[in-house]
Scaffold this active site. Structure first.
Site, short mmCIF file in Angstrom:
data_model
loop_
_atom_site.label_atom_id
_atom_site.label_comp_id
_atom_site.label_asym_id
_atom_site.label_seq_id
_atom_site.Cartn_x
_atom_site.Cartn_y
_atom_site.Cartn_z
N LYS A 63 5.67 -0.19 -4.56
CA LYS A 63 6.05 0.21 -3.23
C LYS A 63 4.99 -0.15 -2.20
O LYS A 63 5.24 -0.22 -1.01
CB LYS A 63 6.28 1.73 -3.18
CG LYS A 63 7.40 2.25 -4.05
CD LYS A 63 7.46 3.80 -3.90
CE LYS A 63 8.51 4.39 -4.81
NZ LYS A 63 8.49 5.87 -4.74
N GLU A 122 1.23 -8.76 -2.50
CA GLU A 122 0.66 -7.53 -3.08
C GLU A 122 -0.18 -6.79 -2.05
O GLU A 122 -0.81 -7.41 -1.19
CB GLU A 122 -0.23 -7.88 -4.28
CG GLU A 122 0.49 -7.87 -5.61
CD GLU A 122 0.61 -6.47 -6.19
OE1 GLU A 122 0.70 -5.49 -5.41
OE2 GLU A 122 0.63 -6.34 -7.43
N ASP A 123 -0.19 -5.49 -2.16
CA ASP A 123 -1.04 -4.69 -1.28
C ASP A 123 -2.50 -4.76 -1.70
O ASP A 123 -3.39 -4.93 -0.87
CB ASP A 123 -0.55 -3.23 -1.24
CG ASP A 123 -0.44 -2.59 -2.62
OD1 ASP A 123 -0.47 -3.32 -3.63
OD2 ASP A 123 -0.31 -1.35 -2.69
N VAL A 125 -5.28 -5.86 -5.18
CA VAL A 125 -5.53 -6.35 -6.53
C VAL A 125 -6.90 -5.86 -6.96
O VAL A 125 -7.91 -6.15 -6.31
CB VAL A 125 -5.44 -7.88 -6.62
CG1 VAL A 125 -5.94 -8.36 -7.98
CG2 VAL A 125 -4.01 -8.33 -6.43
N ASP A 126 -6.90 -5.11 -8.04
CA ASP A 126 -8.12 -4.54 -8.59
C ASP A 126 -8.33 -5.12 -9.98
O ASP A 126 -8.99 -6.15 -10.15
CB ASP A 126 -7.98 -3.02 -8.61
CG ASP A 126 -9.25 -2.30 -9.01
OD1 ASP A 126 -10.25 -2.98 -9.33
OD2 ASP A 126 -9.27 -1.05 -9.01
N ALA A 128 -6.11 -6.62 -11.69
CA ALA A 128 -5.28 -7.83 -11.70
C ALA A 128 -4.31 -7.87 -12.88
O ALA A 128 -3.62 -8.87 -13.08
CB ALA A 128 -6.12 -9.11 -11.67
N THR A 130 -1.47 -6.16 -13.32
CA THR A 130 -0.09 -6.22 -12.85
C THR A 130 0.24 -7.58 -12.25
O THR A 130 1.30 -8.16 -12.53
CB THR A 130 0.18 -5.12 -11.80
OG1 THR A 130 -0.05 -3.84 -12.38
CG2 THR A 130 1.62 -5.18 -11.30
N ASP A 182 -0.69 4.52 -1.60
CA ASP A 182 -0.56 5.96 -1.81
C ASP A 182 -1.53 6.50 -2.84
O ASP A 182 -2.18 5.75 -3.58
CB ASP A 182 0.85 6.27 -2.30
CG ASP A 182 1.05 5.89 -3.76
OD1 ASP A 182 1.41 6.77 -4.57
OD2 ASP A 182 0.83 4.71 -4.12
#
Length: 208
Positions: A63, A122-123, A125-126, A128, A130, A182
């Site tokens: 989301k 994408e919001d 990327v940490d 990575a 996903t 969120d």
């Protein structure tokens, strides 16, 4: 493209949020960086002769990236880039602050994307994990091209080797909220990207 901006320091309206210990990027700074990124995307995609019949597909990863996708689409429109927007949802997070390491596909794109130009939006990327999963999943659909654009890139958090094609802003290690992002489904509506106070994610989600 690897010249992502750092959190900007230019003057902008000051908004205060009780759950935030600091603001990493204001809405206005995000818009400025996104507009710059859209110009680069428009330049890079000239080689594909985009048109209404051959548009750029923005794949909004739900989301968290819904606000970023909407703004990016408008800035691309300003640059004359025809787009279509599709939605996809995959997550390695639950309601916790750490990735589970296991990716679940929750929603697939509805339109056929074979031989289409795809840009995953994408919001953040940490790890990575996903995004790597989504790239493999979408590549199997045989698109004409497949690239990634990410609002917030946290290279220090990588658990897999992955380079983002269009990182908009590079941020340090922190748990961020706002501008679509969120914690336990709260705080997406904040205009700015903020760092969540530790005491908020240490309390039960039902107490938020």
């Amino acid at each position: 493209m690897s010249n992502a901006a750092s959190p900007a320091t230019s003057a902008a309206p000051v908004r205060h949020y009780p759950m935030s210990c600091r603001t990493l990027a204001t809405q206005e700074q995000i818009w400025s960086a996104t507009a710059k990124c859209a110009k680069q995307i428009a330049e890079d995609y000239k080689q594909y002769n985009l048109s209404d019949e051959n548009p750029l597909y923005l794949l909004c990863v739900l989301k968290g990236s819904f606000m970023f996708t909407a703004d990016l689409a408008r800035f691309l429109c300003d640059e004359g880039v025809p787009v279509r927007i599709e939605f996809i949802c995959a997550s390695s997070y639950g309601t916790d602050v750490k990735t589970s390491g296991e990716v679940r596909l929750l929603l697939d794109v509805r339109d056929p994307v074979e031989n289409r130009h795809l840009l995953i939006v994408e919001d953040i990327v940490d790890s990575a994990i996903t995004l790597e999963y989504l790239k493999r999943f979408l590549q199997a659909k045989q698109p004409a091209s497949l690239k990634t654009v990410v609002l917030l890139d946290k290279p220090s958090g990588r658990k897999v080797t992955l380079s983002v094609d269009y990182p908009v802003i590079t941020i340090p290690h922190a748990f961020v909220i706002g501008y679509g992002m969120d914690f336990a489904e709260a705080y997406r509506e904040l205009r700015d990207v903020c760092v969540l106070k530790k005491e908020y994610y240490e309390k039960p989600a039902s107490k938020l």
